[in-house]
Every structure is written in structure tokens, then in C-alpha cells.
Write a protein that holds these residues in place. Structure first.
Motif, PDB file in Angstrom:
ATOM      1  N   LEU A  83      -1.897  15.318 -12.046  1.00 43.21           N
ATOM      2  CA  LEU A  83      -3.442  14.864 -11.425  1.00 43.21           C
ATOM      3  C   LEU A  83      -2.866  13.046 -11.238  1.00 43.21           C
ATOM      4  CD1 LEU A  83      -6.342  15.847 -12.563  1.00 43.21           C
ATOM      5  CD2 LEU A  83      -6.083  15.162 -14.432  1.00 43.21           C
ATOM      6  N   SER A  84      -2.395  12.737 -12.520  1.00 40.41           N
ATOM      7  CA  SER A  84      -1.663  11.295 -12.030  1.00 40.41           C
ATOM      8  C   SER A  84      -1.062  11.054 -10.963  1.00 40.41           C
ATOM      9  CB  SER A  84      -0.716  10.961 -13.539  1.00 40.41           C
ATOM     10  OG  SER A  84       0.249  10.966 -13.809  1.00 40.41           O
ATOM     11  N   GLU A  85      -0.557  12.098  -9.976  1.00 41.77           N
ATOM     12  CA  GLU A  85       0.110  11.558  -9.091  1.00 41.77           C
ATOM     13  C   GLU A  85      -1.317  11.800  -7.582  1.00 41.77           C
ATOM     14  OE1 GLU A  85       0.953  13.565 -11.166  1.00 41.77           O
ATOM     15  OE2 GLU A  85       4.035  13.643 -10.877  1.00 41.77           O
ATOM     16  N   VAL A  86      -2.303  12.835  -8.032  1.00 42.19           N
ATOM     17  CA  VAL A  86      -2.878  12.725  -6.980  1.00 42.19           C
ATOM     18  C   VAL A  86      -4.584  11.501  -7.498  1.00 42.19           C
ATOM     19  CG1 VAL A  86      -5.136  13.659  -6.418  1.00 42.19           C
ATOM     20  CG2 VAL A  86      -3.183  15.158  -6.883  1.00 42.19           C
ATOM     21  N   ALA A  87      -4.271  11.156  -8.140  1.00 40.95           N
ATOM     22  CA  ALA A  87      -5.170  10.091  -9.092  1.00 40.95           C
ATOM     23  C   ALA A  87      -5.053   8.667  -7.861  1.00 40.95           C
ATOM     24  CB  ALA A  87      -5.572   9.866 -10.137  1.00 40.95           C
ATOM     25  N   ALA A  88      -3.429   8.240  -8.143  1.00 40.14           N
ATOM     26  CA  ALA A  88      -2.543   7.082  -8.067  1.00 40.14           C
ATOM     27  C   ALA A  88      -2.864   7.327  -5.787  1.00 40.14           C
ATOM     28  CB  ALA A  88      -1.571   7.105  -8.609  1.00 40.14           C
ATOM     29  N   LEU A  89      -2.891   8.376  -5.117  1.00 40.01           N
ATOM     30  CA  LEU A  89      -2.543   8.756  -3.747  1.00 40.01           C
ATOM     31  C   LEU A  89      -3.940   8.087  -3.924  1.00 40.01           C
ATOM     32  CD1 LEU A  89      -1.200   9.508  -1.452  1.00 40.01           C
ATOM     33  CD2 LEU A  89      -2.450  12.419  -1.896  1.00 40.01           C
ATOM     34  N   ILE A  90      -4.818   8.682  -3.874  1.00 44.35           N
ATOM     35  CA  ILE A  90      -6.590   8.498  -3.849  1.00 44.35           C
ATOM     36  C   ILE A  90      -6.504   6.902  -4.212  1.00 44.35           C
ATOM     37  CG2 ILE A  90      -8.486   9.110  -4.506  1.00 44.35           C
ATOM     38  CD1 ILE A  90      -7.811  11.887  -5.100  1.00 44.35           C
ATOM     39  N   ALA A  91      -6.239   7.214  -4.941  1.00 47.10           N
ATOM     40  CA  ALA A  91      -6.663   4.848  -5.713  1.00 47.10           C
ATOM     41  C   ALA A  91      -5.433   3.718  -4.225  1.00 47.10           C
ATOM     42  CB  ALA A  91      -5.896   4.945  -7.170  1.00 47.10           C
ATOM     43  N   ALA A  92      -4.707   4.463  -4.261  1.00 47.15           N
ATOM     44  CA  ALA A  92      -3.784   3.515  -2.972  1.00 47.15           C
ATOM     45  C   ALA A  92      -5.171   3.070  -2.193  1.00 47.15           C
ATOM     46  CB  ALA A  92      -2.983   4.127  -2.315  1.00 47.15           C
ATOM     47  N   TYR A  93      -6.106   3.976  -1.591  1.00 47.80           N
ATOM     48  CA  TYR A  93      -6.061   4.162  -0.523  1.00 47.80           C
ATOM     49  C   TYR A  93      -7.575   2.251  -0.357  1.00 47.80           C
ATOM     50  CZ  TYR A  93      -5.878   8.625   2.020  1.00 47.80           C
ATOM     51  OH  TYR A  93      -5.257   9.733   2.454  1.00 47.80           O
ATOM     52  N   GLY A  94      -8.084   2.049  -1.494  1.00 57.17           N
ATOM     53  CA  GLY A  94      -8.417   0.843  -1.764  1.00 57.17           C
ATOM     54  C   GLY A  94      -7.443  -0.357  -1.304  1.00 57.17           C
ATOM     55  N   GLU A  95      -6.405  -0.070  -1.515  1.00 53.00           N
ATOM     56  CA  GLU A  95      -5.399  -0.942  -0.519  1.00 53.00           C
ATOM     57  C   GLU A  95      -5.676  -1.349   0.416  1.00 53.00           C
ATOM     58  OE1 GLU A  95      -0.931  -0.427  -2.331  1.00 53.00           O
ATOM     59  OE2 GLU A  95      -2.315  -0.491  -3.923  1.00 53.00           O
ATOM     60  N   THR A  96      -6.006  -0.032   1.803  1.00 52.41           N
ATOM     61  CA  THR A  96      -6.337  -0.764   2.621  1.00 52.41           C
ATOM     62  C   THR A  96      -7.462  -0.101   3.042  1.00 52.41           C
ATOM     63  OG1 THR A  96      -5.038   1.278   3.429  1.00 52.41           O
ATOM     64  CG2 THR A  96      -3.184  -0.796   3.497  1.00 52.41           C
ATOM     65  N   ASP A  97      -8.263  -0.252   2.594  1.00 52.91           N
ATOM     66  CA  ASP A  97      -9.648   0.051   3.040  1.00 52.91           C
ATOM     67  C   ASP A  97     -10.261   0.228   4.381  1.00 52.91           C
ATOM     68  OD1 ASP A  97     -12.770   1.127   2.414  1.00 52.91           O
ATOM     69  OD2 ASP A  97     -11.965   2.006   0.721  1.00 52.91           O
ATOM     70  N   LEU A  98     -10.503   1.284   4.902  1.00 50.00           N
ATOM     71  CA  LEU A  98     -11.150   0.391   6.254  1.00 50.00           C
ATOM     72  C   LEU A  98     -12.533  -0.141   6.198  1.00 50.00           C
ATOM     73  CD1 LEU A  98     -12.052   2.408   9.322  1.00 50.00           C
ATOM     74  CD2 LEU A  98     -14.203   3.698   8.273  1.00 50.00           C
ATOM     75  N   LEU A  99     -13.037  -0.053   5.171  1.00 44.82           N
ATOM     76  CA  LEU A  99     -13.995  -0.700   5.528  1.00 44.82           C
ATOM     77  C   LEU A  99     -13.447  -2.376   5.481  1.00 44.82           C
ATOM     78  CD1 LEU A  99     -16.648   0.077   2.427  1.00 44.82           C
ATOM     79  CD2 LEU A  99     -16.033   1.308   5.309  1.00 44.82           C
ATOM     80  N   CYS A 100     -12.253  -2.800   5.008  1.00 44.74           N
ATOM     81  CA  CYS A 100     -12.116  -4.586   5.408  1.00 44.74           C
ATOM     82  C   CYS A 100     -11.905  -4.542   6.206  1.00 44.74           C
ATOM     83  CB  CYS A 100     -11.019  -4.594   4.122  1.00 44.74           C
ATOM     84  SG  CYS A 100     -11.536  -3.586   2.202  1.00 44.74           S
ATOM     85  N   TYR A 101     -11.299  -4.221   7.277  1.00 35.92           N
ATOM     86  CA  TYR A 101     -10.732  -4.283   8.452  1.00 35.92           C
ATOM     87  C   TYR A 101     -11.713  -4.412   9.429  1.00 35.92           C
ATOM     88  CZ  TYR A 101      -6.312  -3.881   5.950  1.00 35.92           C
ATOM     89  OH  TYR A 101      -5.288  -4.512   4.736  1.00 35.92           O
ATOM     90  N   ARG A 102     -11.756  -5.250  10.394  1.00 33.61           N
ATOM     91  CA  ARG A 102     -12.876  -5.438  11.021  1.00 33.61           C
ATOM     92  C   ARG A 102     -12.337  -5.990  12.627  1.00 33.61           C
ATOM     93  NH1 ARG A 102     -18.226  -6.435   8.235  1.00 33.61           N
ATOM     94  NH2 ARG A 102     -16.898  -5.167   6.349  1.00 33.61           N
ATOM     95  N   ALA A 103     -13.585  -5.659  13.882  1.00 33.46           N
ATOM     96  CA  ALA A 103     -13.284  -6.000  15.117  1.00 33.46           C
ATOM     97  C   ALA A 103     -12.331  -7.190  15.168  1.00 33.46           C
ATOM     98  CB  ALA A 103     -13.531  -5.614  15.722  1.00 33.46           C
ATOM     99  N   GLU A 104     -11.561  -7.766  15.936  1.00 35.63           N
ATOM    100  CA  GLU A 104     -12.316  -9.780  16.249  1.00 35.63           C
ATOM    101  C   GLU A 104     -13.469  -9.731  17.590  1.00 35.63           C
ATOM    102  OE1 GLU A 104      -7.976 -11.023  15.734  1.00 35.63           O
ATOM    103  OE2 GLU A 104      -7.686  -8.991  16.457  1.00 35.63           O
ATOM    104  N   ALA A 105     -13.388  -8.791  18.139  1.00 41.04           N
ATOM    105  CA  ALA A 105     -14.074  -8.423  19.604  1.00 41.04           C
ATOM    106  C   ALA A 105     -14.012  -6.986  19.604  1.00 41.04           C
ATOM    107  CB  ALA A 105     -13.236  -9.079  20.598  1.00 41.04           C
ATOM    108  N   PRO A 106     -16.113  -7.024  20.604  1.00 42.45           N
ATOM    109  CA  PRO A 106     -16.763  -7.357  20.917  1.00 42.45           C
ATOM    110  C   PRO A 106     -17.623  -8.056  19.526  1.00 42.45           C
ATOM    111  CG  PRO A 106     -17.004  -5.965  21.437  1.00 42.45           C
ATOM    112  CD  PRO A 106     -16.121  -5.437  21.045  1.00 42.45           C
ATOM    113  N   GLU A 107     -18.558  -9.046  19.869  1.00 39.64           N
ATOM    114  CA  GLU A 107     -19.787  -9.136  18.938  1.00 39.64           C
ATOM    115  C   GLU A 107     -20.300  -8.632  18.534  1.00 39.64           C
ATOM    116  OE1 GLU A 107     -19.316 -12.086  16.947  1.00 39.64           O
ATOM    117  OE2 GLU A 107     -17.878 -12.541  18.326  1.00 39.64           O
ATOM    118  N   ALA A 108     -20.571  -7.264  19.155  1.00 43.42           N
ATOM    119  CA  ALA A 108     -21.523  -6.532  19.296  1.00 43.42           C
ATOM    120  C   ALA A 108     -20.628  -5.165  18.122  1.00 43.42           C
ATOM    121  CB  ALA A 108     -22.343  -5.505  20.545  1.00 43.42           C
ATOM    122  N   LEU A 109     -19.697  -5.423  18.232  1.00 44.99           N
ATOM    123  CA  LEU A 109     -19.299  -3.987  17.156  1.00 44.99           C
ATOM    124  C   LEU A 109     -18.734  -5.006  16.027  1.00 44.99           C
ATOM    125  CD1 LEU A 109     -17.708  -1.341  16.326  1.00 44.99           C
ATOM    126  CD2 LEU A 109     -15.397  -2.619  17.878  1.00 44.99           C
TER     127      LEU A 109
END
Length: 242
Positions: A83-109
Motif C-alpha cells: 500500500l505505502s509503496e503504491v501511494a508513494a509511486l502515485i504521489a511522485a507524479y506531482g514532482e513532474t506533473d504534466l500540467l507544469c511543463y509548458r511549450a516554449e512555442a508557438p503562442e497558440a499552443l
């Protein structure tokens, strides 16, 4: 009994209340997980969904057509035992969350990402006190320890059934924030899927689609929706209230 790689031999699948929850029986014989543990689930709704999957089998049992059964097996055989290992594995996604990584270009994206993702990051901050840092490009950005701890606490509070669902919601989208938003009622899995695909759909719009990639994407979307359903079966009262 183990269901995999066997042919249908039963006439009827049923549900019985037992100690610790609800069990599925095939002509009165209790179903077991692949690891031979009793398949006892926490809600009648989940057991009935599993029984319906067994009833739908014709000829050889096809695990691919039984997402609730597979998720329940995973909850018991894999998640419960670590249980604790799975919880830690899931929580680790917060460190590289998709929503935090944005494109540098183009402006529309850049604008599409901001429109889709900023509100979810604001939600994580307002709801859980977790303000994640945003960056442009692929170089890692260090996240505030207090933000990661706040999100990890949400994950650590879940049981094996909930973690099994959240594991797929987070792993498929690449976002802990999106996964938590689905299970906490901020948005549905279909919307989370669309938000997780902003970059891919932008590329498709520019360069065209690939049939094989599209088929793989559809399978992932089905798995995401199945995870959302599994969470709902764990919490049928909340689902009915909505």
C-alpha cells in the motif's frame, strides 16, 4: 478458482454478502483472484459489476473484457500487499506533473495549455494548499516540498481500491493533479483525458493522424474511463447522490 485461460463452465454469476464485504459466486462457488485470494470487494455495486462481467463471458474467459474484475484483482493481489509503496509511486507524479511543463512555442499552443491547465493548478492550490511551479520546456523544475507533501497526503489517505483507480488515472494522464481532480469530483475522466492530450492533439492538427497511435490512444482512454468507473463503484452512495 482462477478465471484466466479457462472456458465458461458456470450457468450463473451471483453476489453474496460475506464477512468483509461482498463476494462473487459462480453457481455457488466463490471466485478467487489470480493469487488465490478470496475476491471480496467493499461494495455490492462493485460485486454486481464483476458478476455482470462474468455473466457476459461466452466460451473462453477474456480478461480484457472484464475491467472491474481486473481492477479488483489488482487491488487485492498487488496494491493491498504494498500500500505505502503504491501511494508513494502515485504521489511522485506531482514532482513532474504534466500540467507544469509548458511549450516554449508557438503562442497558440501556449495559450491552449494555459487555458486548460491553469485552472486545475489553481484548484490544487485552493483545495489542498499545493502551489506547483510551472516551467517552459522539458528541463525539470523543482517543486515546493510543502506542495508535494500536501498532494502526497491526499494519496496516502486512500485504501487499496481507491489507489488502484487513482494509479490508472494518474499514470495514463501523467498528472497527479488531474487524477485527484477526477476522484474528488472537480472534473470527469473524459475531460481529464482531453486536457492530458492538448500537446498530442495539437501535433495531430499540424501534421496529421497516425492510425496505430490513434488506436493506442483510444485504448488508453477506455482504461481511463474504466478507472473512473472503478472509483465510482467503490463509492456508490456518492455517485447516487450526484
Amino acid at each position: 478458482m482462477c478465471a484466466w485461460e479457462v472456458k465458461r463452465f458456470w450457468k450463473e454469476a451471483g453476489v453474496n454478502e460475506v464477512e468483509g464485504g461482498f463476494a462473487v459466486h459462480l453457481d455457488g462457488r466463490a471466485v478467487k483472484t489470480p493469487a488465490k485470494a478470496p475476491l471480496v470487494v467493499p461494495t455490492r455495486a462493485m460485486a454486481e459489476a464483476i458478476a455482470a462481467e462474468w455473466d457476459a463471458q461466452e466460451g473462453k474467459v477474456d480478461p480484457a473484457s472484464m475491467p472491474v474484475t481486473r481492477a479488483a484483482n489488482s487491488s487485492i493481489d498487488k496494491v493491498r500487499t504494498q500500500l505505502s509503496e503504491v501511494a508513494a509511486l502515485i504521489a511522485a507524479y506531482g514532482e513532474t506533473d504534466l500540467l507544469c511543463y509548458r511549450a516554449e512555442a508557438p503562442e497558440a499552443l501556449i495559450a491552449l495549455q494555459a487555458e486548460g491547465w491553469d485552472a486545475l493548478l489553481d484548484w490544487a492550490h485552493a483545495t489542498h494548499g499545493a502551489r506547483l511551479a510551472v516551467t517552459q520546456g522539458i528541463l525539470p523544475v523543482a517543486q515546493p516540498a510543502e506542495a508535494i507533501a500536501a498532494l502526497a497526503a491526499q494519496v496516502a489517505a486512500l485504501d487499496e481500491w481507491e489507489l488502484a483507480a487513482l494509479h490508472d488515472l494518474v499514470g495514463i494522464t501523467g498528472s497527479l493533479v488531474l487524477g485527484l481532480a477526477v476522484v474528488q469530483g472537480r472534473l470527469g475522466a473524459a475531460e481529464a483525458w482531453d486536457l492530458s492530450r492538448i500537446d498530442e492533439e495539437w501535433q495531430i492538427a499540424q501534421w496529421g493522424d497516425d492510425e496505430e497511435a490513434r488506436e493506442q490512444a483510444l485504448l488508453k482512454k477506455e482504461a481511463l474511463l474504466a478507472a473512473e468507473r472503478f472509483w465510482a463503484l467503490r463509492h456508490p452512495a456518492a455517485t447516487d447522490a450526484n
